[in-house]
Design a protein around this motif. Structure first.
Motif, PDB file in Angstrom:
ATOM      1  N   PRO A 116      -6.712   8.837   3.579  1.00  0.00           N
ATOM      2  CA  PRO A 116      -6.703   7.382   3.735  1.00  0.00           C
ATOM      3  C   PRO A 116      -5.285   6.914   4.061  1.00  0.00           C
ATOM      4  CG  PRO A 116      -7.772   8.013   1.682  1.00  0.00           C
ATOM      5  CD  PRO A 116      -7.205   9.263   2.260  1.00  0.00           C
ATOM      6  N   GLY A 117      -5.164   6.098   5.100  1.00  0.00           N
ATOM      7  CA  GLY A 117      -3.842   5.586   5.472  1.00  0.00           C
ATOM      8  C   GLY A 117      -3.103   6.472   6.460  1.00  0.00           C
ATOM      9  N   ALA A 118      -3.734   7.558   6.905  1.00  0.00           N
ATOM     10  CA  ALA A 118      -3.049   8.476   7.835  1.00  0.00           C
ATOM     11  C   ALA A 118      -2.915   7.878   9.229  1.00  0.00           C
ATOM     12  CB  ALA A 118      -3.794   9.807   7.907  1.00  0.00           C
ATOM     13  N   GLY A 119      -3.724   6.831   9.515  1.00  0.00           N
ATOM     14  CA  GLY A 119      -3.636   6.202  10.837  1.00  0.00           C
ATOM     15  C   GLY A 119      -4.838   6.511  11.714  1.00  0.00           C
ATOM     16  N   GLU A 129     -14.594   5.933  -4.152  1.00  0.00           N
ATOM     17  CA  GLU A 129     -15.419   7.152  -4.134  1.00  0.00           C
ATOM     18  C   GLU A 129     -16.117   7.269  -2.779  1.00  0.00           C
ATOM     19  OE1 GLU A 129     -15.699   9.390  -6.546  1.00  0.00           O
ATOM     20  OE2 GLU A 129     -14.424   8.268  -7.930  1.00  0.00           O
ATOM     21  N   GLN A 165     -21.607  16.820   5.473  1.00  0.00           N
ATOM     22  CA  GLN A 165     -21.500  15.938   6.652  1.00  0.00           C
ATOM     23  C   GLN A 165     -21.079  16.738   7.891  1.00  0.00           C
ATOM     24  OE1 GLN A 165     -19.046  12.461   5.917  1.00  0.00           O
ATOM     25  NE2 GLN A 165     -20.057  12.011   3.984  1.00  0.00           N
ATOM     26  N   GLU A 179       4.005   7.591   1.718  1.00  0.00           N
ATOM     27  CA  GLU A 179       3.834   6.779   2.932  1.00  0.00           C
ATOM     28  C   GLU A 179       2.383   6.267   3.020  1.00  0.00           C
ATOM     29  OE1 GLU A 179       5.815   5.590   5.188  1.00  0.00           O
ATOM     30  OE2 GLU A 179       4.528   5.180   6.920  1.00  0.00           O
ATOM     31  N   ARG A 187       1.458   2.284   3.155  1.00  0.00           N
ATOM     32  CA  ARG A 187       0.711   1.705   4.279  1.00  0.00           C
ATOM     33  C   ARG A 187      -0.512   0.943   3.783  1.00  0.00           C
ATOM     34  NH1 ARG A 187       0.268   6.518   8.833  1.00  0.00           N
ATOM     35  NH2 ARG A 187       2.496   6.793   9.210  1.00  0.00           N
ATOM     36  N   ARG A 206      -8.712   7.475  -3.945  1.00  0.00           N
ATOM     37  CA  ARG A 206      -9.147   7.844  -2.590  1.00  0.00           C
ATOM     38  C   ARG A 206      -8.387   9.080  -2.109  1.00  0.00           C
ATOM     39  NH1 ARG A 206      -7.992   2.214  -0.060  1.00  0.00           N
ATOM     40  NH2 ARG A 206      -8.384   3.136   1.969  1.00  0.00           N
ATOM     41  N   SER A 225       6.483   6.283  14.403  1.00  0.00           N
ATOM     42  CA  SER A 225       5.885   5.048  14.918  1.00  0.00           C
ATOM     43  C   SER A 225       4.495   5.337  15.487  1.00  0.00           C
ATOM     44  CB  SER A 225       6.778   4.433  15.998  1.00  0.00           C
ATOM     45  OG  SER A 225       6.673   5.197  17.174  1.00  0.00           O
ATOM     46  N   ILE A 276       3.188   8.794  17.540  1.00  0.00           N
ATOM     47  CA  ILE A 276       2.043   9.611  17.102  1.00  0.00           C
ATOM     48  C   ILE A 276       0.993   9.662  18.217  1.00  0.00           C
ATOM     49  CG2 ILE A 276       0.235   9.826  15.338  1.00  0.00           C
ATOM     50  CD1 ILE A 276       2.362   8.214  13.516  1.00  0.00           C
TER      51      ILE A 276
END
Ligand code: B4P
Length: 190
Positions: free
Chosen positions: A10-13, A58, A93, A120, A124, A146, A175, A179
């Protein structure tokens, strides 16, 4: 056809870079997080069931998410390819996705795995929580949960795609533009 799994904690972009991939390669963006939030906003039965899991950080049960993504894939024709964002998140999945894609003769081209330091990620998400209205971004303990759930249930999928020679690790620090360039370089090598 280019079919990529955009992967990361989560938040990796993922959502951010998915936008770039959609615009650059005319792909269809399938984000289970967005689909679930839209069900939630419409207060459907599925959305209300998902809400209880999402608020705690979750995972929503596999059967719910798999059914939702299968319906979505079946409703699309004439795609140049797909970006799967936030899906798959469990082994069940991943197996279900392979089965559906193989049935339609559209295998995954690669898993693009964004690698970002934990602090990080937290920064974010808290930052987004200030104005996004997303309940799961506003509470540090939910964010930590998460990330823990990711490490326990989702990160093992890296091995799943490595075994298929489809894993590509990408430095997700820096930035958004930097990425995006790294993703482009990897895609042109696939
Ligand atoms: P998601 O919507 O997938 O949420 P996420 O993992 O937090 O990632 P997201 O894509 O939103 O964030 P991003 O990294 O782009 O899932 C939400 C919930 O839905 C889950 O917790 C779960 O309950 C449920 N769910 C979803 N899919 C599921 C599944 N398959 N199975 C079961 N349950 C499921 O970006 C985060 C922030 O960072 C943004 O504000 C962005 O602006 C910023 N950012 C991005 N790149 C940056 C950069 N380079 N520098 C600085 N900031 C950056």
């Amino acid at each position: 056809m280019l079919n990529v799994v955009l992967f990361g904690p989560p938040g990796a972009g993922k959502g951010t870079q998915a936008e770039f991939l959609v615009n650059s390669y005319q792909l269809i963006h399938l984000s289970t997080g967005d689909l679930l939030r839209s069900e939630l906003a419409s207060e459907t039965e599925l959305g209300l069931e998902a809400k209880t899991y999402m608020e705690k950080g979750e995972l929503v049960p596999d059967a719910v998410v798999i059914g939702m993504i299968k319906n979505k894939i079946a409703s699309i024709s004439d795609a140049k390819g797909f970006v799967f964002d936030g899906f798959p998140r469990t082994a069940e999945q991943a197996n279900a996705l392979d089965t559906v894609l193989n049935e339609n003769n559209i295998p995954i081209s690669g898993m693009l795995s964004l690698e970002v330091e934990k602090q990080e990620l937290v920064n974010r998400l808290l930052n987004r929580g200030k104005d996004s209205g997303r309940a799961d971004d506003q509470d540090q303990s939910v964010i930590e949960n998460r990330i823990n759930v990711y490490n326990e249930k989702t990160a093992p999928l890296i091995e799943y795609y490595k075994k298929q020679d489809k894993h590509f690790g990408i430095d997700g620090m820096g930035s958004i533009e930097e990425i995006a360039e790294r993703l482009k370089a990897v895609i042109s090598s696939i």
